[in-house]
Design a protein around this motif. Sequence first.
Motif, PDB file in Angstrom:
ATOM      1  N   UNK A  20       1.091  -8.974  -3.926  1.00  0.00           N
ATOM      2  CA  UNK A  20       0.664 -10.071  -3.048  1.00  0.00           C
ATOM      3  C   UNK A  20       0.482 -11.327  -3.898  1.00  0.00           C
ATOM      4  N   UNK A  62      -4.788 -16.210   4.956  1.00  0.00           N
ATOM      5  CA  UNK A  62      -3.396 -15.756   4.910  1.00  0.00           C
ATOM      6  C   UNK A  62      -3.263 -14.600   3.921  1.00  0.00           C
ATOM      7  N   UNK A  63      -3.874 -14.753   2.759  1.00  0.00           N
ATOM      8  CA  UNK A  63      -3.799 -13.700   1.739  1.00  0.00           C
ATOM      9  C   UNK A  63      -4.500 -12.430   2.217  1.00  0.00           C
ATOM     10  N   UNK A  65      -4.737 -11.427   5.256  1.00  0.00           N
ATOM     11  CA  UNK A  65      -3.826 -10.819   6.228  1.00  0.00           C
ATOM     12  C   UNK A  65      -2.685 -10.104   5.521  1.00  0.00           C
ATOM     13  N   UNK A  66      -2.170 -10.745   4.459  1.00  0.00           N
ATOM     14  CA  UNK A  66      -1.095 -10.120   3.675  1.00  0.00           C
ATOM     15  C   UNK A  66      -1.588  -8.854   2.993  1.00  0.00           C
ATOM     16  N   UNK A  68      -3.929  -6.883   4.009  1.00  0.00           N
ATOM     17  CA  UNK A  68      -4.049  -5.867   5.059  1.00  0.00           C
ATOM     18  C   UNK A  68      -2.685  -5.229   5.347  1.00  0.00           C
ATOM     19  N   UNK A  69      -1.662  -6.073   5.431  1.00  0.00           N
ATOM     20  CA  UNK A  69      -0.320  -5.565   5.745  1.00  0.00           C
ATOM     21  C   UNK A  69       0.195  -4.670   4.622  1.00  0.00           C
ATOM     22  N   UNK A  70      -0.025  -5.078   3.384  1.00  0.00           N
ATOM     23  CA  UNK A  70       0.481  -4.297   2.242  1.00  0.00           C
ATOM     24  C   UNK A  70      -0.243  -2.958   2.142  1.00  0.00           C
ATOM     25  N   UNK A  73       0.580  -0.111   4.605  1.00  0.00           N
ATOM     26  CA  UNK A  73       1.844   0.608   4.403  1.00  0.00           C
ATOM     27  C   UNK A  73       1.727   1.743   3.387  1.00  0.00           C
TER      28      UNK A  73
ATOM     29  N   UNK B   1      -5.053 -10.187  12.634  1.00  0.00           N
ATOM     30  CA  UNK B   1      -5.066 -11.653  12.519  1.00  0.00           C
ATOM     31  C   UNK B   1      -3.663 -12.221  12.802  1.00  0.00           C
ATOM     32  N   UNK B 349       3.593 -13.136   5.270  1.00  0.00           N
ATOM     33  CA  UNK B 349       3.197 -12.726   3.930  1.00  0.00           C
ATOM     34  C   UNK B 349       2.679 -11.282   3.949  1.00  0.00           C
ATOM     35  N   UNK B 350       3.135 -10.510   2.985  1.00  0.00           N
ATOM     36  CA  UNK B 350       2.794  -9.083   2.943  1.00  0.00           C
ATOM     37  C   UNK B 350       3.720  -8.237   3.789  1.00  0.00           C
ATOM     38  N   UNK B 351       4.543  -8.887   4.608  1.00  0.00           N
ATOM     39  CA  UNK B 351       5.443  -8.157   5.515  1.00  0.00           C
ATOM     40  C   UNK B 351       6.910  -8.434   5.220  1.00  0.00           C
ATOM     41  N   UNK B 438       5.063 -12.652  -1.953  1.00  0.00           N
ATOM     42  CA  UNK B 438       4.861 -11.376  -1.303  1.00  0.00           C
ATOM     43  C   UNK B 438       6.021 -10.429  -1.533  1.00  0.00           C
TER      44      UNK B 438
END
Lengths: 107, 440
Positions: A20, A62-63, A65-66, A68-70, A73, B1, B349-351, B438
């Motif tokens: 990230x 934003x970070x 959220x990123x 969380x997404x990473x 997975x 979010x 980002x992150x996706x 990312x």
Amino acid sequence: MNSAPPILTAAAVLEALHGLIDPEVAVNVVDLGMIADVTVSPFGEVSVSILPTTPGCPMHDVLADGARAIISRLPGVSAVDVGFVYSPPWTPDRITAAGREALQARN
Amino acid sequence: MTPGPNFRAQALLSFPFFGLGLAALLALVSWAALDPALLSTPTRAPASLAFVHLAVLGWMAPFVFGAAYQLIPVVAEAPLWSRRGAWFHFVLHLAASPLLVHALFRSDFSAGALWGVVVALGTFVGVTDLAITADRRSRWTPENVGLVLALFWLLIAVGLGVLLALVRAGHVIGFDADRLRALHLTCGLVGFFLGTLFAVSFKLVPMFLLGRPGGRFRQWLVLAALNAALFLLAPGLLGEHRPLLLLGAGALLAAVVGFLDEIFVMFTRRLRAPDWPMRTFFVGVATLAPSALVGAAALLGMETLWLPAHPAPALFALVVFGVLTPCILGMAGKIVPFLAWQWRYSAHIGRARVPLVTDLFRPALLRLQFLATVPSCALLLAGVWLESAPLLRLAAASQLLSALALAANVAGLLPHLLRPRVEPLASAPAAGAPPLASTP
């Protein structure tokens, strides 16, 4: 043949968060020293505390959220909670040697 | 979010302000290059009045407000109080400020007062929106208090501007137009624009340089000195009271010295080398030192000493084109791509693989912007000191080049806005492709 999934650990979460990258600084959040704490429960619940470099910076949401997404997975994760801590405040001393190298490389 | 829709609304609010400001800047520096006397003549002439108001209302105010609608919520750590109010502000400003500039060009002060009232109304709406936003968390930090005080001086400056137009049109009597003009200029340039520069720098300079913030006590002292200067200068200018002017000029110099010292401390504590936009910003900060000396001379009426023969127009040229324009252009190089990135890429980002913020503006154009700003400020300093039209023309031409570089970079954002470069995480980057954010 062993088909068991890899064990979810705080170290594995941190390793994943190396991916990230703060898009303004171009250094990952771990090497920037922004990850204050990572905990993993036996049930796959991951909790991450982010220490913002500057309180109120809009990039931090934003970070988060990123992150969380990473993390979601990763194998074995059942829930992800990403929050912020502000104390003690972030200082440049938290940047790792690798982070400093990356900053120097971009300078 | 889901950050996308919110960032889209933020960008859509700020970009029209930026567009208006950039268009006005291009017109302004082109005009200055064609008629450099505008940078060195007293501001009573109709063309000079129109030029000054095009600079303030056309170029700087829209850009500062466009940034403020983003930055004040950041500084205050609270959402903008009313987005609708901000749009209302933009529409009134867009409609009235060109008509105000035109009225001043024709010396039609009655029309100037009318359009000035409309501009004042829009400004009042904007200032109220921002002040309430700044106060939402009641955070008593130097940057937050400094911004609220800057907005206060803006309202005073706008009110004085309307009063001045009414006096010039003969609708109001009993005021000395020259004294009102001096106070109007001081409240606007020093109170609002310099006050905003000081407050914003306390937050953004350490943020962009990844450094430790400077000393809070020193920041409070700088703000106290700046505002004390304005409270001393206001009655001093209106009453031509020399002791008050002397004290005010001293406090103003102290504020500038304290601010420069604070910036120097932040600069020495940085971990990250300043990029081209920050270097452009620092050129403006450096020009503040000679500008402050000219400012003190203008306030004290020291026309016959070793300073420019006409300190007032020299001060305006130095503060607007030497200090504020490079500072705004530098910050634009950071804020504009940041807003575009947030709008188009933050949700990914992150996706997915997305560009970095720094990839959205071309480094070569940012470097050109910096390289054009340095001679522009040096030529401007020499030009106002010597009252040399050729030097001032070159300074304006150089600044035009800097503005064109920013305009080209802004135009380069369009492909990102229309067709964002989002790639799946698994895909390998194309040969020679820039690094993407990312990328686990």
